[in-house]
Design a protein around this motif. Structure first.
Motif, PDB file in Angstrom:
ATOM      1  N   ASN A  28      52.387   9.642  19.669  1.00  0.00           N
ATOM      2  CA  ASN A  28      52.797  10.209  18.259  1.00  0.00           C
ATOM      3  C   ASN A  28      52.220  11.434  17.739  1.00  0.00           C
ATOM      4  O   ASN A  28      53.063  12.161  16.715  1.00  0.00           O
ATOM      5  CB  ASN A  28      52.358   9.150  17.164  1.00  0.00           C
ATOM      6  N   VAL A  29      51.369  12.075  18.154  1.00  0.00           N
ATOM      7  CA  VAL A  29      50.959  13.423  17.685  1.00  0.00           C
ATOM      8  C   VAL A  29      51.751  14.607  18.449  1.00  0.00           C
ATOM      9  O   VAL A  29      52.159  14.481  19.570  1.00  0.00           O
ATOM     10  CB  VAL A  29      49.378  13.685  18.104  1.00  0.00           C
ATOM     11  N   LYS A  30      52.086  15.822  17.482  1.00  0.00           N
ATOM     12  CA  LYS A  30      52.372  16.824  18.165  1.00  0.00           C
ATOM     13  C   LYS A  30      51.609  17.656  18.982  1.00  0.00           C
ATOM     14  O   LYS A  30      50.507  17.987  18.646  1.00  0.00           O
ATOM     15  CB  LYS A  30      53.196  17.626  17.019  1.00  0.00           C
ATOM     16  N   THR A  31      52.147  17.956  20.308  1.00  0.00           N
ATOM     17  CA  THR A  31      51.277  18.681  21.185  1.00  0.00           C
ATOM     18  C   THR A  31      52.063  20.088  21.502  1.00  0.00           C
ATOM     19  O   THR A  31      52.989  20.063  21.385  1.00  0.00           O
ATOM     20  CB  THR A  31      50.999  17.734  22.523  1.00  0.00           C
ATOM     21  N   GLU A  32      51.115  20.904  22.016  1.00  0.00           N
ATOM     22  CA  GLU A  32      51.618  22.257  22.531  1.00  0.00           C
ATOM     23  C   GLU A  32      50.674  22.334  23.918  1.00  0.00           C
ATOM     24  O   GLU A  32      49.365  22.642  23.935  1.00  0.00           O
ATOM     25  CB  GLU A  32      51.244  23.200  21.588  1.00  0.00           C
ATOM     26  N   SER A  33      51.302  22.674  25.064  1.00  0.00           N
ATOM     27  CA  SER A  33      50.586  22.777  26.425  1.00  0.00           C
ATOM     28  C   SER A  33      50.336  24.221  26.738  1.00  0.00           C
ATOM     29  O   SER A  33      51.513  25.099  26.318  1.00  0.00           O
ATOM     30  CB  SER A  33      51.743  22.108  27.178  1.00  0.00           C
ATOM     31  N   LYS A  34      49.393  24.529  27.389  1.00  0.00           N
ATOM     32  CA  LYS A  34      48.742  25.786  27.773  1.00  0.00           C
ATOM     33  C   LYS A  34      48.243  25.621  29.221  1.00  0.00           C
ATOM     34  O   LYS A  34      47.494  24.815  29.388  1.00  0.00           O
ATOM     35  CB  LYS A  34      47.633  26.412  26.806  1.00  0.00           C
ATOM     36  N   ALA A  35      48.672  26.429  30.037  1.00  0.00           N
ATOM     37  CA  ALA A  35      47.983  26.661  31.510  1.00  0.00           C
ATOM     38  C   ALA A  35      47.125  27.328  31.352  1.00  0.00           C
ATOM     39  O   ALA A  35      46.744  28.413  30.904  1.00  0.00           O
ATOM     40  CB  ALA A  35      49.292  26.950  32.272  1.00  0.00           C
ATOM     41  N   ILE A  36      45.943  26.893  31.911  1.00  0.00           N
ATOM     42  CA  ILE A  36      44.466  27.401  32.172  1.00  0.00           C
ATOM     43  C   ILE A  36      43.934  27.147  33.267  1.00  0.00           C
ATOM     44  O   ILE A  36      44.433  26.133  34.166  1.00  0.00           O
ATOM     45  CB  ILE A  36      43.601  27.088  31.026  1.00  0.00           C
ATOM     46  N   ASN A  37      43.060  27.893  33.855  1.00  0.00           N
ATOM     47  CA  ASN A  37      42.243  27.778  35.157  1.00  0.00           C
ATOM     48  C   ASN A  37      41.192  26.535  35.026  1.00  0.00           C
ATOM     49  O   ASN A  37      40.762  26.243  33.678  1.00  0.00           O
ATOM     50  CB  ASN A  37      41.818  28.935  35.901  1.00  0.00           C
ATOM     51  N   VAL A  38      40.418  26.271  35.820  1.00  0.00           N
ATOM     52  CA  VAL A  38      39.574  25.467  36.111  1.00  0.00           C
ATOM     53  C   VAL A  38      38.247  25.842  35.169  1.00  0.00           C
ATOM     54  O   VAL A  38      37.726  25.037  34.256  1.00  0.00           O
ATOM     55  CB  VAL A  38      39.167  24.861  37.424  1.00  0.00           C
ATOM     56  N   ASP A  39      37.975  27.105  35.515  1.00  0.00           N
ATOM     57  CA  ASP A  39      36.557  27.722  34.759  1.00  0.00           C
ATOM     58  C   ASP A  39      37.123  27.552  33.140  1.00  0.00           C
ATOM     59  O   ASP A  39      36.068  27.438  32.535  1.00  0.00           O
ATOM     60  CB  ASP A  39      36.455  29.094  35.205  1.00  0.00           C
ATOM     61  N   GLU A  40      38.297  28.060  32.662  1.00  0.00           N
ATOM     62  CA  GLU A  40      38.393  28.060  31.305  1.00  0.00           C
ATOM     63  C   GLU A  40      38.286  26.605  30.790  1.00  0.00           C
ATOM     64  O   GLU A  40      37.763  26.606  29.761  1.00  0.00           O
ATOM     65  CB  GLU A  40      39.691  28.616  31.234  1.00  0.00           C
ATOM     66  N   PHE A  41      38.919  25.831  31.445  1.00  0.00           N
ATOM     67  CA  PHE A  41      38.695  24.432  31.010  1.00  0.00           C
ATOM     68  C   PHE A  41      37.303  23.789  30.859  1.00  0.00           C
ATOM     69  O   PHE A  41      36.869  23.286  29.773  1.00  0.00           O
ATOM     70  CB  PHE A  41      39.513  23.475  31.994  1.00  0.00           C
ATOM     71  N   LYS A  42      36.441  24.172  31.844  1.00  0.00           N
ATOM     72  CA  LYS A  42      35.130  23.903  31.650  1.00  0.00           C
ATOM     73  C   LYS A  42      34.472  24.533  30.511  1.00  0.00           C
ATOM     74  O   LYS A  42      33.533  23.822  29.787  1.00  0.00           O
ATOM     75  CB  LYS A  42      34.392  24.372  33.105  1.00  0.00           C
ATOM     76  N   GLN A  43      34.990  25.601  30.112  1.00  0.00           N
ATOM     77  CA  GLN A  43      34.469  26.346  28.941  1.00  0.00           C
ATOM     78  C   GLN A  43      34.707  25.447  27.631  1.00  0.00           C
ATOM     79  O   GLN A  43      34.088  25.512  26.760  1.00  0.00           O
ATOM     80  CB  GLN A  43      34.853  27.810  28.823  1.00  0.00           C
ATOM     81  N   ILE A  44      35.909  25.098  27.701  1.00  0.00           N
ATOM     82  CA  ILE A  44      36.591  24.395  26.301  1.00  0.00           C
ATOM     83  C   ILE A  44      35.834  23.164  26.342  1.00  0.00           C
ATOM     84  O   ILE A  44      35.563  22.626  25.440  1.00  0.00           O
ATOM     85  CB  ILE A  44      38.020  24.192  26.595  1.00  0.00           C
ATOM     86  N   VAL A  45      35.544  22.327  27.451  1.00  0.00           N
ATOM     87  CA  VAL A  45      34.869  21.161  27.337  1.00  0.00           C
ATOM     88  C   VAL A  45      33.401  21.357  26.965  1.00  0.00           C
ATOM     89  O   VAL A  45      32.888  20.578  26.247  1.00  0.00           O
ATOM     90  CB  VAL A  45      35.055  20.432  28.938  1.00  0.00           C
ATOM     91  N   GLY A  46      32.579  22.308  27.654  1.00  0.00           N
ATOM     92  CA  GLY A  46      31.437  22.549  27.038  1.00  0.00           C
ATOM     93  C   GLY A  46      31.142  23.016  25.820  1.00  0.00           C
ATOM     94  O   GLY A  46      30.218  22.642  25.088  1.00  0.00           O
ATOM     95  N   ALA A  47      32.257  23.452  25.161  1.00  0.00           N
ATOM     96  CA  ALA A  47      32.056  23.994  23.720  1.00  0.00           C
ATOM     97  C   ALA A  47      32.226  22.608  22.977  1.00  0.00           C
ATOM     98  O   ALA A  47      31.854  22.761  21.693  1.00  0.00           O
ATOM     99  CB  ALA A  47      33.210  25.011  23.293  1.00  0.00           C
TER     100      ALA A  47
END
Length: 440
Positions: free
Chosen positions: A421-440
């Motif tokens: 039900n929530v509105k989402t917006e997808s963005k393509a990123i690489n693995v290193d960028e994703f790890k930085q987001i998760v770490g933050a």
């Protein structure tokens, strides 16, 4: 019996239960008659004890038990029938406020403090758009994954000399003390590794424990000595064990993916890439669920009875926490309560229910995960997995197993509704960028 609700604020109330003699006397009389039939009192035949004596001996305790039974049914029934959105549990008002004379009193009044959640609604349209991620795995991740799989799947060998990463078996000695043990290379300090690298089987090494191992726990585990062993020791190498790197061949492919799943290195790499993508998709989905819950909390205001909550938390924890400790974590407690209220509202509106087959399937998934590749590669284990799962859920010694798995299924269903039900917006990123987001 009369029950009334007196609200002092939108989130604070008092429930008053007035009990008359007609509400409890028939059952009290019945229970006393049963006592009379069973009473074994010297000087009287069974069942012939005078009722007056039974009343004197057991009347008060039977009355108290029956009053508690009446309250135990009446209070939750009233709360359910009137759809009261409680926070915490009803707290009985101190008896000093309403003292009871159990010997003479016929009418009784009991009061409970209630904490209520303020009115709120879950409107997904008012929740801002949430960022989701499409993680692009590359050849770098494939290589790293295959390298780790090769290290973990290779056979053990016993070389003649030590290399980094080996497990070294031998005998410690210091004076008259000796101990056969093993030294994992990860327990050795970087600056001390040179003492071991290149050492041959049957060699005796001399080194200082504190200067060699990374911490005291590593010394204790390696030497088997819990008495604070210190200083210089000798260590005679008796065996060296190394995990050899597996060859990229059919046997390795079958071991990792299941027999016959692929038949070439190209197919193997392609399959590994799909597994990596699936794993990162699960991680991205998990992050979405966390972000969605956070967005609901930030955009749905719910008033809570804070003074009541503090008092209830102290009472329910039976003095384990001081008021100061409760206050230190109070904001997190409020967040948890608000999130549970929001999820319960979503579950009610969407009529979410959990059936036993769903709980069983969730349990089977958990057990498959414990078996790892063996469960997925061989369907012949399905019958055994189902038997283990049923046993886990019906274990009489661990009755909370079923509720644990039930709650997991329930939470997953609520989370599915939120994500849908929530509105989402997808963005393509690489693995290193994703790890930085998760770490933050």
């Amino acid at each position: 019996m009369n029950i009334s609700l007196e609200k002092s604020t939108p989130v604070n109330a008092r429930l008053v239960v007035s009990i008359s003699e007609a509400d409890y006397k028939p059952q009290v009389d019945k229970n006393l008659k049963d006592y009379r039939k069973r009473a074994n009192i010297k000087g009287f035949r069974p069942g012939m004890v005078p009722m007056q004596m039974v009343q004197k001996m057991f009347g008060k305790s039977v009355l108290i038990d029956e009053i508690n039974s009446v309250l135990g049914k009446a209070v939750p029934e009233y709360i359910k029938e009137n759809n009261l959105n409680l926070v915490g549990d009803p707290m009985p008002v101190n008896e000093l406020e309403n003292p009871i004379d159990w010997d003479t009193q016929k009418e009784f009044s009991f009061s409970y403090e209630l904490g209520l959640a303020g009115e709120f609604s879950v409107d997904f349209e008012k929740v801002p758009t949430i960022q989701t991620y499409e993680i692009e795995a590359t050849e770098k991740e494939v290589e790293e994954t295959i390298e780790n799989l090769r290290k973990n799947s290779g056979d053990q060998i016993h070389p003649d000399t030590v290399e980094e990463g080996d497990m070294i078996f031998g005998t410690f000695a210091q004076g008259e003390w000796t101990s056969k043990s093993a030294i994992p290379f990860k327990a050795i300090k970087e600056e001390a590794k040179a003492t071991f690298i290149g050492a041959a089987k049957d060699a005796t090494l001399t080194f200082d424990l504190q200067a060699t191992f990374v911490d005291e726990k590593s010394i204790e585990l390696a030497t088997g000595n819990k008495d604070g062993l210190t200083g210089e020791v000798t260590f005679t190498i008796e065996d060296i064990t190394r995990n050899a790197i597996a060859e990229l061949n059919q046997a390795f492919f079958d071991k990792v993916l299941g027999e016959g799943k692929v038949s070439s290195e190209e197919e193997f790499r392609s399959e590994i890439l799909e597994i990596i993508k699936a794993n990162y998709k699960r991680e991205a989905d998990f992050l979405l669920r966390i972000d969605a819950e956070k967005a609901l909390l930030e955009n749905i205001a719910i008033e809570l009875p804070e003074d009541f909550l503090r008092k209830w938390l102290i009472q329910v924890n039976e003095g384990k926490f001081t008021p100061e400790q409760i206050d230190a974590d109070f904001e997190n407690v409020k967040k948890d309560i608000r999130l549970n209220l929001i999820k319960n509202e979503i579950a009610t509106k969407n009529e979410i229910k959990v059936e036993y087959p769903e709980v069983l399937e969730r349990t089977k998934e958990m057990i498959r995960g414990q078996f790892g590749m063996y469960a997925s590669a061989d369907n012949s284990m399905d019958e055994m997995i189902e038997r283990i799962a049923n046993g886990y859920l019906t274990d009489k010694n661990k009755q909370d197993n079923f509720m644990k798995m039930f709650n997991e299924v329930y939470a997953a269903k609520v989370s599915d509704v939120i994500v849908a039900n929530v509105k989402t917006e997808s963005k393509a990123i690489n693995v290193d960028e994703f790890k930085q987001i998760v770490g933050a």
